[in-house]
Design a protein around this motif. Structure first.
Motif, short mmCIF file in Angstrom:
data_model
loop_
_atom_site.label_atom_id
_atom_site.label_comp_id
_atom_site.label_asym_id
_atom_site.label_seq_id
_atom_site.Cartn_x
_atom_site.Cartn_y
_atom_site.Cartn_z
N ASP A 70 -10.69 -10.00 10.49
CA ASP A 70 -11.29 -8.68 10.56
C ASP A 70 -11.15 -8.13 11.99
O ASP A 70 -11.40 -8.85 12.96
CB ASP A 70 -12.78 -8.78 10.18
CG ASP A 70 -13.49 -7.46 10.39
OD1 ASP A 70 -13.25 -6.55 9.58
OD2 ASP A 70 -14.25 -7.34 11.37
N ALA A 71 -10.81 -6.86 12.08
CA ALA A 71 -10.54 -6.24 13.38
C ALA A 71 -11.76 -6.28 14.30
O ALA A 71 -11.66 -6.62 15.48
CB ALA A 71 -10.09 -4.81 13.19
N GLN A 80 0.84 -1.20 0.00
CA GLN A 80 0.00 0.00 0.00
C GLN A 80 0.87 1.25 0.00
O GLN A 80 1.95 1.25 0.56
CB GLN A 80 -0.83 0.04 1.27
CG GLN A 80 -1.75 -1.13 1.45
CD GLN A 80 -2.44 -1.04 2.80
OE1 GLN A 80 -2.95 0.00 3.17
NE2 GLN A 80 -2.43 -2.13 3.53
N ASP A 130 -4.78 1.26 14.63
CA ASP A 130 -4.32 2.18 13.58
C ASP A 130 -5.00 1.82 12.26
O ASP A 130 -4.37 1.31 11.34
CB ASP A 130 -2.79 2.10 13.46
CG ASP A 130 -2.24 3.08 12.44
OD1 ASP A 130 -2.91 4.10 12.18
OD2 ASP A 130 -1.15 2.83 11.88
N ASP A 151 -4.50 -8.32 10.97
CA ASP A 151 -4.84 -7.55 9.77
C ASP A 151 -5.76 -8.42 8.92
O ASP A 151 -5.60 -9.64 8.88
CB ASP A 151 -3.58 -7.19 8.98
CG ASP A 151 -3.81 -6.03 8.02
OD1 ASP A 151 -3.27 -4.93 8.26
OD2 ASP A 151 -4.54 -6.22 7.01
N1 SAH Z 1 -0.37 0.30 11.59
C1 SAH Z 1 0.22 0.12 10.28
C2 SAH Z 1 -0.57 0.78 9.17
C3 SAH Z 1 -1.99 0.34 9.06
S1 SAH Z 1 -2.66 0.53 7.47
C4 SAH Z 1 1.64 0.61 10.29
O1 SAH Z 1 2.15 1.09 11.32
O2 SAH Z 1 2.30 0.51 9.27
C5 SAH Z 1 -4.23 -0.18 7.66
C6 SAH Z 1 -4.26 -1.69 7.60
O3 SAH Z 1 -5.57 -2.08 8.00
C7 SAH Z 1 -4.05 -2.32 6.25
O4 SAH Z 1 -2.97 -3.22 6.30
C8 SAH Z 1 -5.36 -3.07 5.92
O5 SAH Z 1 -5.15 -4.34 5.30
C9 SAH Z 1 -5.93 -3.27 7.30
N2 SAH Z 1 -7.40 -3.39 7.39
C10 SAH Z 1 -8.35 -2.70 6.71
N3 SAH Z 1 -9.59 -3.02 7.12
C11 SAH Z 1 -9.44 -3.94 8.11
C12 SAH Z 1 -10.34 -4.66 8.96
N4 SAH Z 1 -11.65 -4.47 8.88
N5 SAH Z 1 -9.81 -5.51 9.86
C13 SAH Z 1 -8.49 -5.69 9.97
N6 SAH Z 1 -7.59 -5.05 9.19
C14 SAH Z 1 -8.05 -4.19 8.28
#
Ligand code: SAH
Length: 395
Positions: free
Chosen positions: A280-281, A200, A299, A250
């Motif tokens: 999923d979070a 990304q 995050d 993730d």
């Molecule tokens: N904390 C990271 C950046 C996060 S970017 C760092 O320090 O580099 C956001 C991430 O959230 C992405 O990798 C994406 O795949 C993930 N994501 C998006 N929707 C999500 C969900 N519903 N559950 C879990 N992960 C998710």
């Protein structure tokens, strides 16, 4: 190079005279009818006073200003601006034996609207958000290789996801100069694989560097949950900080693999403190046991990409934070972030406040976090402030 002309409506020069770098389409009284996406334009006030030069664009932002005088936008211009950007990063001390990943160009924050450049060792990963920067990519790439000390040897250009899709611009993802040297970068002494080819953005979120370091400080002896881990940045810092265990989550299986790789790059296989989950979070938080973690990082990706999505985004932040807060033990710590540009500091704080009130937790703010100095905010363009974070002590 010929410049097309744009003349503003009466009074619409005010914000530009205060160096705000955008001309909105509604501010334009007259424009050359030959103007095309990405053209260089000179902007004049209603009375004919020259305001400056910029890149034209079709959409609500019609011109992104690059100068506020008659300076030409040519090779010398880009060399000059990039040199200034680099000199500032040198002042920040980001290029060291133990750190070679940083943002060199942060769009408006470096007076180069539409351009983002991250540096990983000797590779620059460059993204154009505007057609004008897309057309200038070759001279920008060349100028990057002219930076002092030969810091940039390879330039990877990555615009497939950043250019306005309606512009039909033939975006590309490829090396303009050089090729793959190594995919490894160093941040505060920690090693990371950076996947600029498929990852990304530019492959890594350098904007969390300082916040990860703060997290390291709080990790000792704690059970850490790194939610939305992507490349595992926070996880690796937590492990170095002496966490008892670190779980990374993730929804993307690829992100989880990246996290595992980065943990393996820094810690011995027998370490055994790290585990990762492709889930999923929201589901993970629903299913997790109460009091399982005493340090949680949230995050998420930007919940609001545009102002229109603001309301739902705020609900999303409230729900997410409430799910974490309700399960945190007494004396635990929450690092919670929003990277949505459309959500401001106060709105984010209000969403987290609502989550705290809803779960009836005693919550205190220990730190208010933002983006690091290599993501500078142009004082005339406050919209450039996008990263917000709170560190909360939860009882
Ligand atoms: N904390 C990271 C950046 C996060 S970017 C760092 O320090 O580099 C956001 C991430 O959230 C992405 O990798 C994406 O795949 C993930 N994501 C998006 N929707 C999500 C969900 N519903 N559950 C879990 N992960 C998710």
């Amino acid at each position: 190079m010929t410049y097309k002309t744009v003349t503003l409506k009466r009074g619409k020069e005010d914000s530009l005279q205060r160096f705000h770098p955008w001309v909105f389409s509604g501010a334009i009284a007259a424009a050359d009818d030959t103007i095309e996406e990405g053209d260089l334009v000179t902007v004049y006030a209603h009375d004919g006073t020259l305001i400056g030069n910029g890149h034209s664009q079709i959409g609500s932002i019609a011109v992104r200003m690059l100068t506020f005088d008659a300076t030409a936008i040519d090779e010398a211009f880009f060399e000059h601006r990039l040199n200034d950007a680099y000199r500032m990063r040198q002042a920040l001390g980001l290029q060291r034996e133990d750190n070679n990943a940083f943002r060199l160009v942060h769009g408006e924050g470096d007076f180069l609207p539409g351009l983002v450049v991250d540096i990983y060792g000797h590779t620059a990963v460059m993204q154009a958000h505007s057609p004008g920067m897309h057309f200038a990519r070759d001279i920008i790439a060349k100028a990057l290789t002219h930076l002092p000390g030969g810091v940039v040897r390879n330039v990877y250009y990555k615009s497939e996801t950043t250019l306005p899709y309606k512009a039909h611009l033939d975006p590309m993802n490829d090396y303009i100069i050089g090729s793959m040297e190594t995919d490894e970068a160093l941040e505060n002494g920690l090693r990371f694989h950076v996947d600029w080819l498929k990852g990304q953005k530019t492959g890594f979120f350098v904007d969390q560097r300082e916040n990860r370091r703060l997290l390291e400080h709080y990790s000792k002896g704690r059970r850490v949950l790194n939610m939305f881990c992507y490349t595992g940045g926070f996880s690796v810092y937590a492990l170095r900080g002496g966490a008892q265990l670190v779980h990374s989550v993730d929804s993307s299986a690829k992100a989880v693999r990246l996290t595992d790789d980065n943990v393996a790059l820094n810690f011995a296989p027998e370490d055994g403190r790290h585990k990762s989950f492709a889930e999923d979070a929201f589901k993970f938080l629903d299913n997790m046991e109460k009091e399982a973690y005493d340090l949680i990082i949230l995050d998420p990706p930007a919940f609001a990409k545009h102002k229109s999505a603001l309301r739902n985004a705020l609900i999303g932040y409230r729900r997410l934070n409430a799910k974490a807060l309700e399960k945190m033990p007494h004396g635990s710590i929450l690092f919670t972030f929003s990277c949505s540009q459309a959500v401001n500091k106060e709105q984010f704080r209000l969403a987290v406040f609502s989550a705290a009130a809803q779960t009836r937790r005693k919550v205190r703010i220990l730190h208010q976090l933002t983006q690091p100095a290599d993501h500078p905010i142009n004082i005339y363009h406050p919209e450039g402030e996008y990263l917000k974070g709170l560190v909360l002590y939860v009882e």
